[in-house]
Design a protein around this motif. Sequence first.
Motif, PDB file in Angstrom:
ATOM      1  N   GLY A 201       0.720  -1.355  -0.037  1.00 53.23           N
ATOM      2  CA  GLY A 201      -0.048   0.133  -0.044  1.00 53.23           C
ATOM      3  C   GLY A 201       0.861   1.070  -0.138  1.00 53.23           C
ATOM      4  N   PHE A 202       0.213   2.371  -0.198  1.00 51.27           N
ATOM      5  CA  PHE A 202       0.973   3.827  -0.367  1.00 51.27           C
ATOM      6  C   PHE A 202       1.049   4.049   1.175  1.00 51.27           C
ATOM      7  CE2 PHE A 202      -3.399   4.946  -1.060  1.00 51.27           C
ATOM      8  CZ  PHE A 202      -3.636   5.848  -0.057  1.00 51.27           C
ATOM      9  N   VAL A 203       2.415   4.679   1.338  1.00 55.37           N
ATOM     10  CA  VAL A 203       2.676   5.095   2.910  1.00 55.37           C
ATOM     11  C   VAL A 203       3.513   6.392   2.615  1.00 55.37           C
ATOM     12  CG1 VAL A 203       3.719   4.421   5.025  1.00 55.37           C
ATOM     13  CG2 VAL A 203       2.997   2.685   3.402  1.00 55.37           C
ATOM     14  N   ALA A 204       3.184   7.393   3.633  1.00 57.44           N
ATOM     15  CA  ALA A 204       4.132   8.496   3.752  1.00 57.44           C
ATOM     16  C   ALA A 204       3.904   9.022   5.086  1.00 57.44           C
ATOM     17  CB  ALA A 204       3.459   9.528   2.663  1.00 57.44           C
ATOM     18  N   ILE A 205       5.021   9.788   5.512  1.00 57.18           N
ATOM     19  CA  ILE A 205       5.348  10.269   6.584  1.00 57.18           C
ATOM     20  C   ILE A 205       5.100  12.047   6.525  1.00 57.18           C
ATOM     21  CG2 ILE A 205       6.800  10.623   8.980  1.00 57.18           C
ATOM     22  CD1 ILE A 205       7.515   7.661   8.383  1.00 57.18           C
ATOM     23  N   ASP A 210       2.554  22.289   8.295  1.00 57.85           N
ATOM     24  CA  ASP A 210       2.238  22.339   6.969  1.00 57.85           C
ATOM     25  C   ASP A 210       2.243  21.032   6.215  1.00 57.85           C
ATOM     26  OD1 ASP A 210       5.028  22.096   7.478  1.00 57.85           O
ATOM     27  OD2 ASP A 210       5.555  23.622   6.211  1.00 57.85           O
ATOM     28  N   HIS A 211       2.609  19.913   6.948  1.00 53.63           N
ATOM     29  CA  HIS A 211       2.704  18.478   6.653  1.00 53.63           C
ATOM     30  C   HIS A 211       3.519  18.338   5.457  1.00 53.63           C
ATOM     31  CE1 HIS A 211      -1.335  19.194   8.632  1.00 53.63           C
ATOM     32  NE2 HIS A 211      -1.732  19.803   7.629  1.00 53.63           N
ATOM     33  N   ARG A 212       4.940  18.530   5.844  1.00 54.20           N
ATOM     34  CA  ARG A 212       5.980  18.301   4.804  1.00 54.20           C
ATOM     35  C   ARG A 212       6.321  16.813   4.654  1.00 54.20           C
ATOM     36  NH1 ARG A 212       9.206  22.696   3.654  1.00 54.20           N
ATOM     37  NH2 ARG A 212       8.531  24.738   4.415  1.00 54.20           N
ATOM     38  N   PHE A 213       6.560  16.454   3.437  1.00 57.48           N
ATOM     39  CA  PHE A 213       6.975  15.189   3.129  1.00 57.48           C
ATOM     40  C   PHE A 213       8.310  14.697   3.782  1.00 57.48           C
ATOM     41  CE2 PHE A 213       3.486  15.426   0.186  1.00 57.48           C
ATOM     42  CZ  PHE A 213       2.697  14.345   0.370  1.00 57.48           C
ATOM     43  N   GLN A 214       8.428  13.658   4.790  1.00 55.14           N
ATOM     44  CA  GLN A 214       9.754  13.276   5.156  1.00 55.14           C
ATOM     45  C   GLN A 214      10.041  12.050   4.531  1.00 55.14           C
ATOM     46  OE1 GLN A 214      11.586  15.097   7.554  1.00 55.14           O
ATOM     47  NE2 GLN A 214       9.837  16.434   7.133  1.00 55.14           N
ATOM     48  N   MET A 215       8.985  11.251   4.378  1.00 56.06           N
ATOM     49  CA  MET A 215       9.358   9.905   3.428  1.00 56.06           C
ATOM     50  C   MET A 215       7.897   9.710   2.851  1.00 56.06           C
ATOM     51  SD  MET A 215      11.380   7.471   6.437  1.00 56.06           S
ATOM     52  CE  MET A 215      11.572   6.204   5.196  1.00 56.06           C
ATOM     53  N   HIS A 216       8.282   8.660   1.828  1.00 49.46           N
ATOM     54  CA  HIS A 216       7.140   8.132   1.099  1.00 49.46           C
ATOM     55  C   HIS A 216       7.777   6.696   0.391  1.00 49.46           C
ATOM     56  CE1 HIS A 216       8.798  10.703  -2.127  1.00 49.46           C
ATOM     57  NE2 HIS A 216       8.479  10.121  -2.720  1.00 49.46           N
ATOM     58  N   ASN A 217       6.908   5.924   0.290  1.00 48.21           N
ATOM     59  CA  ASN A 217       7.518   4.591  -0.404  1.00 48.21           C
ATOM     60  C   ASN A 217       7.085   4.461  -1.737  1.00 48.21           C
ATOM     61  OD1 ASN A 217       4.627   4.423  -0.426  1.00 48.21           O
ATOM     62  ND2 ASN A 217       4.783   2.008   0.418  1.00 48.21           N
ATOM     63  N   ASP A 218       7.502   3.647  -2.648  1.00 47.69           N
ATOM     64  CA  ASP A 218       7.324   3.322  -3.899  1.00 47.69           C
ATOM     65  C   ASP A 218       5.789   3.429  -4.325  1.00 47.69           C
ATOM     66  OD1 ASP A 218      10.083   3.316  -4.190  1.00 47.69           O
ATOM     67  OD2 ASP A 218      10.150   0.935  -4.131  1.00 47.69           O
ATOM     68  N   ALA A 219       4.843   2.927  -3.639  1.00 48.86           N
ATOM     69  CA  ALA A 219       3.584   2.933  -4.001  1.00 48.86           C
ATOM     70  C   ALA A 219       3.034   4.347  -4.019  1.00 48.86           C
ATOM     71  CB  ALA A 219       3.025   1.917  -3.225  1.00 48.86           C
ATOM     72  N   HIS A 226       5.483   9.835  -9.351  1.00 53.67           N
ATOM     73  CA  HIS A 226       6.843   9.993  -8.968  1.00 53.67           C
ATOM     74  C   HIS A 226       7.352  11.364  -9.443  1.00 53.67           C
ATOM     75  CE1 HIS A 226       7.301   5.478  -9.042  1.00 53.67           C
ATOM     76  NE2 HIS A 226       6.542   5.521 -10.295  1.00 53.67           N
ATOM     77  N   ARG A 227       6.836  12.227  -8.407  1.00 46.61           N
ATOM     78  CA  ARG A 227       7.220  13.442  -8.407  1.00 46.61           C
ATOM     79  C   ARG A 227       8.222  13.781  -7.278  1.00 46.61           C
ATOM     80  NH1 ARG A 227       1.588  16.663  -8.506  1.00 46.61           N
ATOM     81  NH2 ARG A 227       0.505  14.708  -8.159  1.00 46.61           N
ATOM     82  N   ASP A 228       8.935  14.986  -7.325  1.00 49.37           N
ATOM     83  CA  ASP A 228       9.956  15.148  -6.314  1.00 49.37           C
ATOM     84  C   ASP A 228       9.191  16.043  -5.187  1.00 49.37           C
ATOM     85  OD1 ASP A 228      12.215  15.712  -5.057  1.00 49.37           O
ATOM     86  OD2 ASP A 228      13.177  17.150  -6.190  1.00 49.37           O
ATOM     87  N   ILE A 229       8.915  15.351  -4.207  1.00 49.30           N
ATOM     88  CA  ILE A 229       8.221  15.920  -3.175  1.00 49.30           C
ATOM     89  C   ILE A 229       8.852  15.966  -1.589  1.00 49.30           C
ATOM     90  CG2 ILE A 229       5.877  15.247  -4.145  1.00 49.30           C
ATOM     91  CD1 ILE A 229       5.686  13.046  -2.001  1.00 49.30           C
ATOM     92  N   ALA A 230      10.159  15.182  -1.820  1.00 45.14           N
ATOM     93  CA  ALA A 230      10.854  15.209  -0.373  1.00 45.14           C
ATOM     94  C   ALA A 230      10.895  16.624   0.357  1.00 45.14           C
ATOM     95  CB  ALA A 230      12.005  14.724  -0.677  1.00 45.14           C
ATOM     96  N   GLY A 231      10.413  16.733   1.323  1.00 46.84           N
ATOM     97  CA  GLY A 231      10.916  18.043   2.136  1.00 46.84           C
ATOM     98  C   GLY A 231       9.793  19.197   1.878  1.00 46.84           C
TER      99      GLY A 231
END
Length: 509
Positions: A201-205, A210-219, A226-231
């Motif tokens: 399943g899809f997972v993100a932290i 402001d809900h910044r993306f720290q980690m997300h998996n391949d799903a 597959h956008r660049d969303i880190a940080g």
Amino acid sequence: MKPDRLTASNTAGRADTASTAMGAVFESSPNPYVLLTPDLRIVAVNRAYEEVTGANRIDIVGQPLFAAFDSGPSSDAPENVRQVRASLEKARDTRKRDHLALVRFSIERTMPDGSLGFVERVWSATHTPLLNAAGEVELLLQHTTDVTDLSPAIRSDEPTTALDAIVGGSVLRRAQSVQEDNRRLEGERNRLVEMFMQAPGFVAILSGPDHRFQMHNDAYGQLIGHRDIAGKPVRDALPELAGQGYFDLLDSVFATGEPYEGRESAADLQRTPEGMLETVYLNFIYQPIRDGSGAVVGIFVQGHDVTANVQAAQRQKLMIDELNHRVKNTLATVQSIAIQTARSNTDPAGFAETFQSRLMSLSHTHNLLTQSHWEGADLRAILEHETEAYGPTRVSLIGPPVALEPAVVLSLGMIFHELATNAAKYGALHTPDGRVLIDWALADQRAPKLRLTWREIGGPKVTIPDRRGFGSRLIERNIRHDLAGEIDLVYAPEGLIAELTIPLDRTAA
């Protein structure tokens, strides 16, 4: 010389001087240093490194690090190579300095009897990545320190005091313990990260208000193209979600600390660069992440893309509704056929024959639609179905492929059956030399229409009938009411001519 050239020359001269000075510092430093390429090949070593390892730079420069040194007879040889390689690769991949507290490596030395042999030593190493202007790793600097003297258990060539043994052994054991703990924790972390990335399943932290993306998996990456969303804050990373309610839900979970679960929630996402928005359906949960004091510091996002399941359920419901509609229409058609056939046939045997013939035509058309899973049929296939009993030489079909919707297929099937039956009883197909010529074409591309002509030749002389039978009424009713089209029946002496015009865009009609 112009001033700007003079300045440039002076700057270049200072740079050369600084470079020379740095080289001198590297060479004369009492600390052992070795420079490595990112693929762990030796570029340069200093004098201290040669002295402490007993190596000659002429022999080892240009060689892979682990090929340049024989790790000796130590039973830890495979493990010590793995430890050093792992530390170097970590520094290279993370672009951060990495420390290796203790590692055992044997060094070739001249023994008291003059022979060459291996002496086991304990080393501590620091690996530092050297970055270029683009932030890429250009070289790795390894600084090694021989810490064998901290462990009297290894140092066997000099006498030791009890205090030396206690202190040295204690420090060494403590360093080894810390390193083992770090390695164990690193291994566990890597396994957890691997499980995180490979989760089906899809997972993100997300962190912060402001809900910044720290980690997300391949799903998760696949879900959003597959956008660049880190940080990035979620509103910047996924701007197309604005107005869809998801940002508000995240804000609410962060503010209240109450998790939120969504079931088959529709989301319009851009899943390819510069692509159109696509609607996906998601089962997901927003779970608050708390710190040691219980305050919400982030949100854990986990879910599954259930678009295929939702669309399958929607198609199934549509098919059931369509099936119910078709069954009702079919029963109404059968009822109409029975009533009209009974009115036109007072003889029970004649009624049974005509009624069965019309039911079989309806059944054949249903079979044709079943083959295409009720997605429609081509006009030529319908005509061939209704005229195949008379042979290919008696019926001529000329026209382009025309894909028809199921409702149009059912109506035209009944119409062509009536025309073919009438031709067999009274018209061109009633005599051996008679033929039926059928040609069609498409007109008006903006609102496409089908124009079809049914022409009979070589049959008995035709006269205008005294009354309209059920077949004529069925044809006219299907054309005008069911298909919103027009028909012109011409009873020419040489044979019947039927001209049909049917709009193919039912919404425009």
